[in-house]
Write a protein that holds these residues in place. Structure first.
Motif, PDB file in Angstrom:
ATOM      1  N   LEU A 175      -0.641   4.119  -2.322  1.00 33.00           N
ATOM      2  CA  LEU A 175      -0.616   5.503  -1.821  1.00 33.00           C
ATOM      3  C   LEU A 175       0.680   6.203  -2.209  1.00 33.00           C
ATOM      4  O   LEU A 175       1.039   7.238  -1.637  1.00 33.00           O
ATOM      5  N   LEU A 205     -11.225   5.133  14.708  1.00 32.30           N
ATOM      6  CA  LEU A 205     -11.280   3.704  14.388  1.00 32.30           C
ATOM      7  C   LEU A 205     -10.153   2.950  15.099  1.00 32.30           C
ATOM      8  O   LEU A 205     -10.337   1.809  15.527  1.00 32.30           O
ATOM      9  N   THR A 251       0.829  -1.209   0.000  1.00 30.04           N
ATOM     10  CA  THR A 251       0.000   0.000   0.000  1.00 30.04           C
ATOM     11  C   THR A 251       0.864   1.260   0.000  1.00 30.04           C
ATOM     12  O   THR A 251       0.581   2.210  -0.733  1.00 30.04           O
ATOM     13  N   ALA A 295      -3.026  13.733  -0.486  1.00 25.91           N
ATOM     14  CA  ALA A 295      -4.172  13.685  -1.398  1.00 25.91           C
ATOM     15  C   ALA A 295      -5.243  12.708  -0.916  1.00 25.91           C
ATOM     16  O   ALA A 295      -6.422  13.036  -0.862  1.00 25.91           O
ATOM     17  N   SER A 296      -4.828  11.519  -0.533  1.00 22.71           N
ATOM     18  CA  SER A 296      -5.791  10.487  -0.126  1.00 22.71           C
ATOM     19  C   SER A 296      -6.521  10.870   1.151  1.00 22.71           C
ATOM     20  O   SER A 296      -7.616  10.407   1.400  1.00 22.71           O
ATOM     21  N   ARG A 297      -5.866  11.720   1.962  1.00 20.75           N
ATOM     22  CA  ARG A 297      -6.282  11.988   3.338  1.00 20.75           C
ATOM     23  C   ARG A 297      -6.226  10.665   4.118  1.00 20.75           C
ATOM     24  O   ARG A 297      -5.352   9.860   3.854  1.00 20.75           O
ATOM     25  N   SER A 298      -7.114  10.469   5.094  1.00 20.63           N
ATOM     26  CA  SER A 298      -6.909   9.338   5.994  1.00 20.63           C
ATOM     27  C   SER A 298      -7.322   8.007   5.361  1.00 20.63           C
ATOM     28  O   SER A 298      -8.437   7.876   4.867  1.00 20.63           O
ATOM     29  N   VAL A 299      -6.415   7.044   5.373  1.00 15.74           N
ATOM     30  CA  VAL A 299      -6.733   5.679   4.947  1.00 15.74           C
ATOM     31  C   VAL A 299      -6.383   4.764   6.114  1.00 15.74           C
ATOM     32  O   VAL A 299      -5.318   4.889   6.716  1.00 15.74           O
ATOM     33  N   PHE A 300      -7.298   3.862   6.442  1.00 19.54           N
ATOM     34  CA  PHE A 300      -7.158   3.007   7.631  1.00 19.54           C
ATOM     35  C   PHE A 300      -7.214   1.552   7.195  1.00 19.54           C
ATOM     36  O   PHE A 300      -8.113   1.167   6.443  1.00 19.54           O
ATOM     37  N   LEU A 301      -6.247   0.765   7.639  1.00 22.34           N
ATOM     38  CA  LEU A 301      -6.208  -0.670   7.293  1.00 22.34           C
ATOM     39  C   LEU A 301      -6.174  -1.489   8.575  1.00 22.34           C
ATOM     40  O   LEU A 301      -5.465  -1.125   9.524  1.00 22.34           O
ATOM     41  N   HIS A 302      -6.884  -2.584   8.594  1.00 20.75           N
ATOM     42  CA  HIS A 302      -7.046  -3.394   9.803  1.00 20.75           C
ATOM     43  C   HIS A 302      -7.002  -4.867   9.423  1.00 20.75           C
ATOM     44  O   HIS A 302      -7.584  -5.261   8.407  1.00 20.75           O
TER      45      HIS A 302
END
Lengths: 432, 432
Positions: free
Chosen positions: A150, A277, A145, A294-301
């Protein structure tokens, strides 16, 4: 490399991750040729003791060996997968495999974080893959990622729950109100913690992973030995309870952010507001929040460890190789990261949580608030509760303050004779 | 393709996404050469009206044109980025760009979902990139994740909140208790919903995205026209409130799972237990949960739309091109998906939520439960509340039942004269 119908693997190690890889590979034996045009075959597995019983059978056609030469000297083996851990033998295996012109894939965060530079250089010199998806956050494809999905973002910050053992222990302490030692021994019984848990509960494993994430995000090196690290081994359930009362959860957080003055990073027990989150990540899970320009917040779990989740990560690197993708090991053109411009950790600015054991005298709150104010720290919320006679816990959260101001304020409180026990003080992750 | 120091872009469209791309590119102008060795330059932008004011300036050195030939006929342009939407002109642009030997990147989910096959074939024939990261879930790199990071997993299921407009409306209805129409008009005022909201609130946009995700996950085609779709336009806040009382949130969910009998998929308002991360996705966000055979559950969350998040996704595809990566458009060797083996939607098995307006007579609960039992549906929880005289809402959740059994039970209740209003009936996402 010639495009053969098979990609032939030599494994070093056949423990949890090695057997997990074999299982994941068996699950995907039809899928992989559909995705890559090739099959993956485990040919040789280096182990210390060929007679030891295994959690998963040795794949059909594969053989165990105790000689590294059976991997390095076999021209049929395309990729050496290092899954033994540790930093000495593993380093030797990876170095020699790259020198022998073989791609390598590893789950070894400690090795890469402490001493990875020459391996990346060797890989680049030979136009070889050095895959390490499995070294950070288990089944979450965070390496891919950051390198690809990203890749066009200036990363503003990244925050991760990177150690499943700590998160399991903190979750148990949170939900059952039990002490650290009890939660640790339960985790050990369940196999979620090692007999010697220092690497995990001391925060060092999370620190290794954070160093790798920083390289991927910014292409810079924050030396592992300079990274501020605080573990959870002194965590008191009373602070978890007070934090909840204030609307927060306590997690061991690896955090890095780019400021105008350089990179700020560290591993600390941190209060996270329950609306984040990250605060709802429970048990042996991992999660990472990346803020991009650009993407702002991206969260992966996902699962931070475990046999097949880590096997899935190893396979993702092997599929890149099977697809004859161009190596993109660091995510940057340069294979050696620049030294990070490090913002002085004393100047990092965060809100804080405090718990002070203070005498139950009139005027104490005034004196504490005074010592804070002298250092430019203002109190946002306070809880004061009667407890033992004469001594009360004074719990409060502050507005943003520098780490140095916090140190100075605590020294001043000590000097004033106001502290009846070691003060407790944790950072709070502020909304950005 | 020759490796030039610049990758030259022709844009079709300079609206929200086009200007977002220009902004994201300006933010990343230093980073991109560090990652790829090349700069990205927007040379020509196709628009309908060159004099119209724009939300972001036209990049320095770029020029606006109304002639597609200025893109297609310019040998310096390496990539055509299609951001005009719609399925007619956009299709023509993409087709002709590929025929002219140019890579293409698009955010156009409707076009690819309804009629993408020949575009993928054309791209493959020319060894060209057809990037579509921006077409699903905005800033969340789910396309890269399915093609690469999780590529070695047999996907067991995927579940996504894929339409930010619907999620915004449902969140507002949930938190403010307002009616659908009020939430919709607020969303329209804020620019979160179109003047004609049918594509969003009818579930069709989510369905387009689900078709693309199914291709990436399984390499198969579930024809858009056959996908069961139910929108949120008849959602009543009373059901959101009852669901909350039972510990659930209602979200518009695109869901697909592989069963022994084939692929089960659809877009439905769905009850999600509040312990699921998907249930805490609020506002105009998107999120996707992927269950892989090895990775197990991986959850991604981020902005589903917006100028720069979508720009970030477009750029991730452009970076693949700038890095001279081998095209990997579908994630599979085959460029044309197999037709999906579709499990009869009537036989899909889920738990259900029901709200029936029934007469307030003794024996009604018995009759309703009887009609359910006749069809093999057993009730798990029930809520009955006094309301209007004579008519009461009967709310209950069932254990797993087939869609056909649910239809038959509702027909039976109708036949028995027990329904005083149209019945409300939603699926519940079961833990797997």
């Amino acid at each position: 490399m010639e495009h053969k119908k098979e990609l032939v693997l030599g494994l070093a190690g056949y423990g949890v991750v090695g057997t997990g890889l074999a299982r994941a590979l068996e699950e995907a034996h039809q899928l992989i040729p559909e995705r890559t045009g090739r099959s993956l075959r485990i040919k040789t597995i280096l182990v210390r003791d060929v007679s030891r019983p295994r959690e998963w059978p040795v794949p059909e056609g594969a053989r165990l060996t105790t000689s590294l030469e059976d991997l390095l000297g076999d021209p049929e083996i395309d990729v050496v997968v290092e899954l033994i851990g540790g930093t000495t033998t593993a380093r030797d295996i990876l170095r020699r495999a790259l020198e022998a012109g073989k791609h390598v894939v590893t789950a070894n965060k400690a090795l890469l974080a402490e001493n990875g530079e020459d391996l990346f250089r060797l890989a680049a010199a030979g136009n070889l893959h050095l895959g390490f998806e499995a070294s950070v956050a288990g089944g979450i494809p965070i390496v891919h990622t950051l390198r690809n999905g990203l890749a066009a973002n200036r990363i503003l910050s990244l925050s991760g729950i990177l150690n499943g053992t700590c998160n399991y222990i903190l979750s148990e302490m949170t939900h059952k109100g039990i002490a650290f030692n009890q939660a640790l021994s339960e985790a050990q019984q369940l196999g979620f913690a090692e007999a010697d848990p220092t690497l995990d509960v001391g925060g060092f494993d999370a620190a290794h992973k954070l160093v790798l994430l920083i390289r991927l995000a910014w292409g810079v090196e924050y030396p592992y030995t300079r990274l501020p690290v605080q573990g959870i081994d002194t965590m008191d359930p009373v602070d978890i309870a007070f934090a909840r009362e204030l609307g927060y959860r306590i997690k061991l957080l690896g955090h890095a952010r780019m400021t105008d003055n350089g990179l700020e990073a560290g591993v600390f027990p941190t209060l996270l507001h329950e609306s984040f989150l990250l605060s709802s990540v429970d048990g042996a899970f991992n999660a990472i929040r990346v803020k991009g320009s650009a993407s702002r917040s991206v969260f992966l779990h996902g699962r931070g460890a475990g046999a097949t989740p880590t096997g899935s990560a190893v396979l993702s690197d092997l599929l890149d190789i099977a697809r004859d993708a161009k190596p993109n090991n660091t995510g940057f053109l340069r294979q050696t990261p620049f030294p990070a411009t490090i913002h002085n950790p004393d100047e990092a600015v965060d809100p804080y949580y405090f718990r002070l054991q203070v005498p139950d005298n009139p005027g104490v709150l005034r004196d504490v608030a005074g010592a804070m104010a002298e250092n430019g720290i203002s109190i946002a919320h306070a809880i004061q509760k009667g407890q033992a006679p004469d001594i009360v816990p004074l719990v409060f959260m502050t507005h943003k303050a520098t780490a140095l101001a916090v140190k100075n304020a605590l020294a001043r409180l000590e000097e004033l004779g106001l502290l009846r026990a070691a003060p407790v003080c944790y950072r709070v992750l502020a909304p950005e």
